[in-house]
Design a protein around this motif. Structure first.
Motif, PDB file in Angstrom:
ATOM      1  N   ILE A   9     -37.050 -43.364  -4.956  1.00 39.34           N
ATOM      2  CA  ILE A   9     -35.633 -43.719  -5.420  1.00 39.34           C
ATOM      3  C   ILE A   9     -35.051 -44.382  -4.262  1.00 39.34           C
ATOM      4  O   ILE A   9     -34.783 -43.845  -2.846  1.00 39.34           O
ATOM      5  CB  ILE A   9     -34.840 -42.576  -5.805  1.00 39.34           C
ATOM      6  N   VAL A  55     -34.824 -45.717   1.250  1.00 34.26           N
ATOM      7  CA  VAL A  55     -35.267 -44.775   0.382  1.00 34.26           C
ATOM      8  C   VAL A  55     -34.473 -43.485   0.269  1.00 34.26           C
ATOM      9  O   VAL A  55     -34.398 -42.819   1.559  1.00 34.26           O
ATOM     10  CB  VAL A  55     -36.972 -44.386   0.601  1.00 34.26           C
ATOM     11  N   GLU A  56     -33.726 -43.005  -0.762  1.00 31.70           N
ATOM     12  CA  GLU A  56     -32.913 -41.772  -0.717  1.00 31.70           C
ATOM     13  C   GLU A  56     -33.729 -40.537  -1.208  1.00 31.70           C
ATOM     14  O   GLU A  56     -33.360 -39.744  -0.365  1.00 31.70           O
ATOM     15  CB  GLU A  56     -31.904 -42.326  -1.662  1.00 31.70           C
ATOM     16  N   SER A  57     -34.728 -40.740  -2.013  1.00 31.70           N
ATOM     17  CA  SER A  57     -35.505 -39.462  -2.184  1.00 31.70           C
ATOM     18  C   SER A  57     -37.006 -40.176  -2.592  1.00 31.70           C
ATOM     19  O   SER A  57     -37.148 -41.108  -3.085  1.00 31.70           O
ATOM     20  CB  SER A  57     -35.071 -38.738  -3.663  1.00 31.70           C
ATOM     21  N   ARG A  58     -38.132 -39.367  -2.482  1.00 33.72           N
ATOM     22  CA  ARG A  58     -39.241 -39.707  -2.797  1.00 33.72           C
ATOM     23  C   ARG A  58     -39.855 -38.559  -3.533  1.00 33.72           C
ATOM     24  O   ARG A  58     -39.625 -37.195  -3.226  1.00 33.72           O
ATOM     25  CB  ARG A  58     -39.893 -40.093  -1.703  1.00 33.72           C
ATOM     26  N   HIS A  59     -40.906 -38.893  -4.328  1.00 33.56           N
ATOM     27  CA  HIS A  59     -41.857 -37.796  -4.982  1.00 33.56           C
ATOM     28  C   HIS A  59     -43.270 -37.847  -4.870  1.00 33.56           C
ATOM     29  O   HIS A  59     -43.761 -38.892  -4.797  1.00 33.56           O
ATOM     30  CB  HIS A  59     -41.408 -38.088  -6.587  1.00 33.56           C
TER      31      HIS A  59
END
Lengths: 338, 338
Positions: A8, A14-18
């Motif tokens: 994201i 990048v704020e969040s990553r999965h």
């Protein structure tokens, strides 16, 4: 084991990553793509609803009851509780002389916010028909009634209906299903943790019929045709599976499951795909699945704007401003070069 | 860097897991606990709403306008859009002679499902007052009006109000805030990516006043007291921050932010805590924060049932069956021995 599958982005960072696991196999079980530990047991949750609907079709119950495309698609669905879904679930039950009172899935408000607000605005309250699993449960009711089974308790692992659908799961995926790998799903039926590789293998078989008996293969083809004809039924407004199959028709059968599961059959390529986002986020499993479809769904898939939009899409805020995006990442990115 | 902070268990096995970063610092900036890369820039999102409300108080605007506890708490809130929140937001605006039309946060349905259904049932539609950020924006409106600033465009980084609150952010956290680390938040104001260590340091200062000027320290104490007096206003029914502060009172000030951010001040211990779940999941940041509070919030905290319930809670399905649980994991687990 902790490979990125989605990111994201906001304000250029990048704020969040999965992280996640993904696998693509053919109907013989040969792995053609893998990321992470594909042998780790994972609950497929609602991704296997179409497998659970196989006994309904191959037993002849669906034919005897006159179930049509919309009804068979709803039997495979995690739907959003919109009016059309509720009507079709009620129609399935009516074919057996039953109504919502026999459903054992529990009740929740429609997943689709507009449908929930419309229901409230009309002074209504949700019933079990609005449960996203009501079509699957209506399918169980149809099977039980056609076989003259006692209906009450059909959700329990030792009920004849549940034994029959669990045997189908084991057959299609090739994985053991028993007390040792059983959990309970949101709608109270069992869900069995199996290797992600086995889930993908099941989808390769489901999409091709290879490795299934002739009756089971025909039932799989019937269910895929039903969903291709009524893709709205399998999800709803804006849902990944519906949007995808509204665009691709019978070229792909896909199904989400809770906690970040996505699985798909690619009949023409003879492949099955399964993705698990380790943290359970649907947004990540979805963009990763779309990216894999772009890579494996034939030469035109890479340029398909709907697929591209599913693999990477903007994040908009409450004023409609684009503030970031969600995109497949790392080895899952469609333009990734190993 | 990819340490587990939370796990979701179903059927006796881990179904999903969340990685994250966490840090506990004192008001001098000394790190007393850390997990992961605490210097990586992270958007604090709504976790810093109380810092954004400092100018409203320290300028004297809040006093001149007669803002009371509920209103100051709502200025720090990510609220659920319940009737009481909407009424207080409207009251704040009325003190300036304005109404919802001046809010630039955008409109969405109440976060609280019951509130959304009640609004629909009454034939209503949401306004900007229902936006979870309406109290923060009403605070900006109060500040702008008290200072006779032009109101329109108060969300833009170069508006005097936004310049003033951004300067407060930089002062309290000790981190640079500028175009290079700016993103746009859900409610359209800027959010600045700062090290998680700086966010925790800001919360240590906010909780103690150490390192802040005397006016700013008094304003911080006033805002903490307001939230302790009206904890429902800062969140809503069932929300982590409200549940926590309804139990703990002024012993802790906590605030969530979107994409898995949690931050807290522990005034009596002189500590600040910040947690970022890498994948953005609130459920993980919440249990991790609760576990850290159990460890650092004094000797009675470990046995506090509300804190324990926030650090580990059951997952129930649509029939009310317990099917699993969400719990702090790895080094975050309250019983973890390094």
């Amino acid at each position: 084991m902790e490979s990125a599958i989605a990111e994201i982005e906001r304000g250029g960072r990048v704020e969040s990553r999965h992280a996640g696991t993904a696998v693509v196999v053919d109907a013989a079980g040969k792995v053609v793509f893998s990321l992470g530990d594909i042998d780790r047991p994972t609950y497929p949750r609602s991704a296997v609803k179409a497998f659970l609907a196989l006994p309904l079709v191959e037993s002849g119950a669906a034919g005897r009851l006159g179930l049509e495309d919309e009804e068979l698609a709803l039997a495979c669905a995690s739907h959003t509780g919109e009016a059309a879904h509720v009507a079709v679930a009620a129609r399935m039950l009516a074919r057996t002389g039953h109504d919502a009172a026999c459903l054992e899935c529990g009740t929740h408000w429609p997943v689709d916010a507009d449908a929930a607000h419309a229901l409230a605005r009309a002074g209504g309250a949700p019933s079990a028909l609005h449960n996203n699993c009501s079509g699957k449960h209506a399918g169980f009711v149809c099977l039980a009634c056609d076989q003259d089974q006692k209906l009450g308790g059909y959700i329990h692992p030792d009920h004849p209906v549940m034994r029959e659908v669990t045997a189908a799961l084991a057959d299609v995926t090739g994985a053991a299903h028993g007390p040792d790998n059983m959990g309970i799903d949101g709608c109270s039926i069992p869900t069995y943790a199996i290797p992600l590789r086995a889930l993908a293998h099941g989808f390769a078989r489901f999409g091709t019929g290879h490795g299934l008996g002739p009756e089971r293969a025909r039932a799989a083809a019937r269910l895929r045709a039903a969903v291709a004809a009524a893709p709205f039924m399998v999800g709803g407004t804006g849902r990944f599976d519906s949007v995808l199959m509204q665009e691709m028709g019978p070229a792909v059968f896909s199904k989400m499951g809770a906690e970040g599961i996505m699985a798909a059959s690619l009949p023409d390529q003879g492949l099955g795909i399964a993705v698990k986002c380790h943290d359970g986020a649907p947004r990540a499993a979805e963009v990763a699945m779309a990216a894999l479809l772009m890579r494996f769904l034939g030469p035109d898939a890479r340029d398909n704007p709907v697929l591209r939009g599913l693999a990477q899409h903007d994040l908009r805020n409450w004023n409609g401003m684009t503030v970031g995006r969600v995109r497949a990442a790392g080895p899952m990115h469609p333009d990734h070069r190993p």
